[in-house]
Structure formats: C-alpha cells, structure tokens
Scaffold this motif. Structure first.
Motif, mmCIF file in Angstrom:
data_model
loop_
_atom_site.group_PDB
_atom_site.id
_atom_site.type_symbol
_atom_site.label_atom_id
_atom_site.label_comp_id
_atom_site.label_asym_id
_atom_site.label_seq_id
_atom_site.Cartn_x
_atom_site.Cartn_y
_atom_site.Cartn_z
ATOM 1 N N MET A 103 0.858 -1.177 0.000
ATOM 2 C CA MET A 103 0.000 0.000 0.000
ATOM 3 C C MET A 103 0.900 1.236 0.000
ATOM 4 O O MET A 103 2.039 1.162 -0.425
ATOM 5 C CB MET A 103 -0.947 -0.033 1.205
ATOM 6 C CG MET A 103 -1.892 -1.233 1.223
ATOM 7 S SD MET A 103 -3.082 -1.270 -0.144
ATOM 8 C CE MET A 103 -4.202 0.023 0.349
ATOM 9 N N ASN A 104 0.403 2.356 0.488
ATOM 10 C CA ASN A 104 1.171 3.602 0.437
ATOM 11 C C ASN A 104 1.533 4.107 1.831
ATOM 12 O O ASN A 104 2.695 4.171 2.177
ATOM 13 C CB ASN A 104 0.379 4.676 -0.319
ATOM 14 C CG ASN A 104 -0.024 4.218 -1.696
ATOM 15 O OD1 ASN A 104 0.804 4.087 -2.583
ATOM 16 N ND2 ASN A 104 -1.307 3.949 -1.877
ATOM 17 N N GLU A 108 -3.022 3.293 5.763
ATOM 18 C CA GLU A 108 -3.598 2.359 4.785
ATOM 19 C C GLU A 108 -3.214 0.919 5.105
ATOM 20 O O GLU A 108 -4.021 -0.011 4.938
ATOM 21 C CB GLU A 108 -3.113 2.707 3.390
ATOM 22 C CG GLU A 108 -3.732 3.938 2.776
ATOM 23 C CD GLU A 108 -3.143 4.224 1.414
ATOM 24 O OE1 GLU A 108 -3.811 3.924 0.412
ATOM 25 O OE2 GLU A 108 -2.008 4.724 1.346
ATOM 26 N N THR A 112 -5.693 -2.086 5.996
ATOM 27 C CA THR A 112 -5.595 -3.366 5.299
ATOM 28 C C THR A 112 -5.585 -4.518 6.291
ATOM 29 O O THR A 112 -6.280 -5.527 6.102
ATOM 30 C CB THR A 112 -4.317 -3.391 4.441
ATOM 31 O OG1 THR A 112 -4.368 -2.338 3.483
ATOM 32 C CG2 THR A 112 -4.157 -4.721 3.723
ATOM 33 N N SER A 284 -5.312 -0.316 -4.207
ATOM 34 C CA SER A 284 -4.881 1.070 -4.223
ATOM 35 C C SER A 284 -4.256 1.353 -5.582
ATOM 36 O O SER A 284 -3.434 0.567 -6.070
ATOM 37 C CB SER A 284 -3.852 1.327 -3.124
ATOM 38 O OG SER A 284 -3.140 2.519 -3.352
ATOM 39 N N THR A 285 -4.618 2.484 -6.206
ATOM 40 C CA THR A 285 -4.039 2.840 -7.491
ATOM 41 C C THR A 285 -2.519 2.950 -7.413
ATOM 42 O O THR A 285 -1.793 2.486 -8.288
ATOM 43 C CB THR A 285 -4.626 4.171 -7.991
ATOM 44 O OG1 THR A 285 -6.035 4.031 -8.148
ATOM 45 C CG2 THR A 285 -3.998 4.587 -9.317
ATOM 46 N N GLY A 287 -0.603 1.820 -4.791
ATOM 47 C CA GLY A 287 0.036 0.783 -3.990
ATOM 48 C C GLY A 287 0.910 -0.129 -4.837
ATOM 49 O O GLY A 287 0.450 -0.694 -5.834
#
Length: 399
Positions: A103-104, A108, A112, A284-285, A287
C-alpha cells in the motif's frame, strides 16, 4: 535578514492548522543533517518519525529512485510492472511470510490489516457475519482514519470525529490478564505496537509480546504487529518483535520502507491469512507502484546487510547511557530501545515544547509529545560523535 519568519507565516496562512511544527523551514538535507532557508544546519534527531532510518538522501536509495524515474513511475495494479515481483519476493524473505500486500501510507496498511483480519475471521475462523472483534491497546497510535481513531484514546485524534466504527475493544497496554479476559469467540485479531511510539516510546514489560503471541495461538486469533515506527532497524533488530523472538501473524510496515523518498507501506502474512482476499476486494491505485517498489527494493537490500540494525544497537546504547545520566537533573524517566528514546522532562523545569524549541536553537531537531515528553529517533546513519554532540546540547537545555 532571516527568511524563516516570512516562510513560517506563509505556511500558516495557506495551510489547515492540523500540525504545530517547530519554526524551522528546511531547504536541504543530507545524511543526519538538514539546512534551513537561512543556511543554518541542524542535526535531525526525529528522522521523520522513523521514515528516514537511512538518513536523508541515502546514495543507494536516491540512485534507485533516479533510475526508476527515467523508466516508468506508475502503471496502477491493472497491469504488472517489472519491479513488482522482486519487491514482493524480497519483502517476503525479510519477513519470513508467504505473501505481501503493498500500500502507500501506514494508516492504509493498518486499514488493510483490519479488513484482512475480519475477512479471515469470517471465512477461516467461522465468526458470525458482522460480529468480528479486534482488540487494541490503550495509548495506541495506528493512524488517523475514521476507523482507526474510533479505537484511539488520544482525545486530539478522536474527539469530534464520531460516529465511531464499532468492532473494537481496548485493553491496557502491557496487561496480559486484561487481554485474556477480553478475548472471546468473536475475536479475530489483536493489534499491538511492539513499542508505542506516539505515546512516548513506551516499552512493554518483558514477556508481554510472547504472552500476546501465546494467547493468540491458543485462541485462534491473529496477532497483528504494527511495526510502522518500530520496524526496519529502528530498535536494533529488523523488527521490534525480534527482541523477544516473537513472530506475529501479520507485520504492518510503512515509514522507513519508502526510504524517506516516497510513501511505501505493506502488510506481510502467510497464505492462509492474506489468501482470503480476492480481486476487487481491496487495493490502491498507487500501492506497489514502480517507483515505490524500486526504492523499497533498495531499502530491503540495505537491511539485509545487518549494518543498520547493528548501528542502532551500538549507538542506541551510547544514546541511552547518556540520557540516563540526566535522570534526576531535569529528566524524570528515559525509555526506548536502540536509536529510539522517549525522554520525560521534569515539568517543573519546562514543557516538552519549550525543550524542543531550545534544542532547535542549539541545532538539534526533536519533537515533543503529550506535553512533557521528547522523542528522539535520529537516522541510523548518525555517528558516535554526533550522538555525543546531541547529548551535550540536550544536557545544556535540560540540566
């Protein structure tokens, strides 16, 4: 004429006041040092709350970022890029787990972990729909999303952000009896920081983490270790759990995983846990994007040498020995492990904020928390001489 006042005023004018930063405006940085807009140098003893474990602009990390910037930076997870598999494989090797979910941000990654634990509870443990419960610790800090602040005991993080997300129960940090009493048939996870950072670098009693591991194993509950601040070399081990040979069911990582260059986070767990997710259920875009993975690979390669863990152990002992000499002379308590310390300032002397400002004026950057505590977490690249110099400045301010 100093450029700092105008830059501080501009930042205050155009930004929501969700932080209370020290009045320093950093323009350049390298290693353990930063330079402000007026050319004054400071020893960074906060390191981005452990996001800069390898210092500012570590050459290997900058080289990895530059090389990737010249190729491709983002594909989204709709496609696979050529850095993805290597990053995930190396992180599974580092953690000893089967799978990675990148992820980022740290928050987040915690979200998760919460989602995965709940889904595991329903699909694997057999908890009734909508009844999954996660136990967290009082004094925790796992982020500031609406779900996470629902189980925060910090009024600044929690107050006025309700209604709160159900499904969580709090127990005192370090209290195994309270944890055991709280576990029931609906408990799917225990979320714990091996060392509580935001709370003031609180180290739990010896045996607490092994006790959590044992309770989770005996009750078929996932142990979720938030190593976002404590992990990746900060405490003298790769993970803080390593100090007591504890292996959680899930590692939650962030901060230093991005090398202080890009936000990178991840959770690591075995197939029987992370395998519950199916396409479209979480993602996630950004991630696991190519730039993040390239930097993350370089971070993992640095950790695999063991150099930074060893530096944290050796220089951490030097730091804690020096800080302990101040107890009774302006300091009431020192806690921590490795190059990470929470220092309680005698409130009769000054507040933590006042101490931070005076340290800044002497060229040392640190930050207060909860009124009277100073957190110290210098980059693991700091030298012995720099540790000694920081201690001298600390002594001059506090004693």
């Amino acid at each position: 004429m100093s450029k700092t006042p105008e830059a501080v005023a501009a930042a205050e004018r155009w930004t929501a006041h969700n932080y209370h930063p020290l009045p320093v405006v950093i323009a350049d940085a390298e290693g353990a040092w930063v330079t402000d807009v007026d050319g004054k140098r400071y020893l960074d003893c906060l390191a981005g709350y452990s996001a800069l474990n390898f210092g500012h602009r570590h050459p290997a990390l900058i080289a990895a970022a530059h090389a990737q910037l010249d190729r491709v930076t983002l594909t989204s997870r709709a496609f696979i890029h050529d850095q993805f598999a290597e990053f995930c494989q190396k992180l599974t090797d580092l953690t000893g787990k089967d799978l990675i979910l990148p992820m980022n941000t740290g928050a987040e990654a915690v979200e998760t972990a919460i989602k995965v634990a709940r889904k595991w509870g329903y699909l694997v443990k057999g908890v009734r729909p909508g009844q999954a419960k996660i136990i967290a610790m009082e004094g925790n800090f796992h982020g500031r999303t609406t779900t996470i602040v629902s189980f925060s005991t910090d009024p600044d993080a929690r107050d006025d952000f309700g209604p709160y997300t159900p499904g969580f129960q709090l127990v005192p940090y370090g209290d195994l009896a309270a944890l055991e009493a709280a576990i029931d048939e609906n408990t799917v996870g225990v979320l714990v920081e091996p060392i509580q950072g935001e709370a003031g670098v609180l180290v739990p009693p010896a045996g607490f983490l092994p006790g959590v591991r044992d309770l989770c194993t005996r009750n078929n509950v996932l142990m979720l270790a938030d190593e976002i601040q404590s992990g990746l070399g900060r405490t003298g081990d790769t993970f803080a759990c390593d100090d007591e040979a504890v292996v959680p069911d899930m590692y939650i990582m962030g901060k230093a995983l991005g090398g202080g260059i890009v936000p990178v986070s991840a959770v690591a767990a075995d197939q029987n846990v992370l395998g519950v997710l199916k396409p479209g259920e979480h993602g996630s875009t950004f991630g696991g994007n190519p730039l993040a993975c390239a930097v993350g690979i370089a971070v993992i390669d640095l950790l695999r040498t063991g150099e930074f863990q060893e530096r944290s152990r050796e220089l951490g002992e030097r730091l804690h020995t020096g800080l302990a000499k101040l107890i009774g002379d302006g300091v009431t308590e020192v806690r921590g492990r490795g190059l990470w310390a929470g220092v309680d300032i005698d409130p009769a002397r000054m507040s933590g904020r006042d101490a931070s400002v005076q340290l800044m004026e002497r060229g040392v950057l640190a930050k207060d928390t909860h009124g009277s505590t100073i957190r110290l977490a210098p980059p693991l690249t700091i030298t012995a001489d720099e540790v000694d110099w920081a201690l001298e400045q600390f002594h001059s301010v506090i004693a």
